[in-house]
Design a protein around this motif. Structure first.
Motif, mmCIF file in Angstrom:
data_model
loop_
_atom_site.group_PDB
_atom_site.id
_atom_site.type_symbol
_atom_site.label_atom_id
_atom_site.label_comp_id
_atom_site.label_asym_id
_atom_site.label_seq_id
_atom_site.Cartn_x
_atom_site.Cartn_y
_atom_site.Cartn_z
ATOM 1 N N TYR A 105 46.815 73.936 89.225
ATOM 2 C CA TYR A 105 47.540 74.691 88.191
ATOM 3 C C TYR A 105 48.043 73.781 87.071
ATOM 4 C CZ TYR A 105 46.962 77.876 91.921
ATOM 5 O OH TYR A 105 46.378 78.623 92.891
ATOM 6 N N GLU A 163 43.465 72.904 85.857
ATOM 7 C CA GLU A 163 42.408 73.891 85.642
ATOM 8 C C GLU A 163 42.940 75.297 85.337
ATOM 9 O OE1 GLU A 163 40.211 73.710 89.271
ATOM 10 O OE2 GLU A 163 39.959 71.544 89.130
ATOM 11 N N SER A 164 43.817 75.772 86.172
ATOM 12 C CA SER A 164 44.358 77.132 86.030
ATOM 13 C C SER A 164 45.763 77.061 85.471
ATOM 14 C CB SER A 164 44.351 77.839 87.388
ATOM 15 O OG SER A 164 43.056 77.917 87.888
ATOM 16 N N GLY A 184 47.295 78.576 82.912
ATOM 17 C CA GLY A 184 47.812 79.666 82.092
ATOM 18 C C GLY A 184 49.222 80.079 82.465
ATOM 19 N N HIS A 230 46.897 88.072 79.825
ATOM 20 C CA HIS A 230 45.506 87.696 79.607
ATOM 21 C C HIS A 230 44.914 87.018 80.844
ATOM 22 C CE1 HIS A 230 47.006 83.646 78.982
ATOM 23 N NE2 HIS A 230 47.727 84.066 77.947
ATOM 24 N N THR A 231 43.611 86.783 80.792
ATOM 25 C CA THR A 231 42.860 86.237 81.921
ATOM 26 C C THR A 231 43.416 84.915 82.419
ATOM 27 O OG1 THR A 231 40.890 87.315 81.077
ATOM 28 C CG2 THR A 231 40.552 85.562 82.670
ATOM 29 N N TYR A 232 43.887 84.057 81.515
ATOM 30 C CA TYR A 232 44.387 82.751 81.926
ATOM 31 C C TYR A 232 45.635 82.846 82.812
ATOM 32 C CZ TYR A 232 41.209 80.399 78.724
ATOM 33 O OH TYR A 232 40.093 79.923 78.095
ATOM 34 N N ARG A 246 45.310 83.845 87.755
ATOM 35 C CA ARG A 246 45.364 82.954 88.925
ATOM 36 C C ARG A 246 46.755 82.325 89.093
ATOM 37 N NH1 ARG A 246 41.915 77.656 90.337
ATOM 38 N NH2 ARG A 246 42.493 77.545 92.518
#
Length: 95
Positions: free
Chosen positions: A37, A40-41, A43, A49-51, A54
């Motif tokens: 986190y 990579e992930s 957001g 939104h998509t980000y 996860r």
């Protein structure tokens, strides 16, 4: 968790760090769990939104784990904490 002298954070021959009110070393297990986190992930978990998908899921899982650890129900009102009293009181009181 108990650390031996060779496992303590910081230089082996250096001074012992005692200002844990300012900052503390990150447990290697915490770093391993957070690394995806931070790299990579990354957001915003509050975003639609998509980000944010996860990180939001991971945050909900973490809240559930902490709540189970302290015998409380996971609650959005417990985060973000400004101090220990605010993180614990609403959750434990509602349990």
């Amino acid at each position: 968790m108990t650390m031996s002298a060779t496992e303590r954070p910081g230089p082996v021959d250096g001074p012992v760090y005692l200002d844990y009110n300012a900052t503390t070393p990150v447990d290697p297990r915490v770093l391993a769990a957070m690394l995806p986190y931070l790299t990579e992930s990354f957001g915003n978990p509050s975003s639609s939104h998509t980000y944010g998908t996860r990180p939001r899921s991971a945050l909900e899982d973490a809240r559930a784990q902490v709540a189970a650890l302290i015998g409380a129900r996971p609650s959005r009102s417990c985060s973000p904490p400004r101090d220990r009293k605010r993180i614990c009181s609403p959750c434990v009181a509602s349990h």
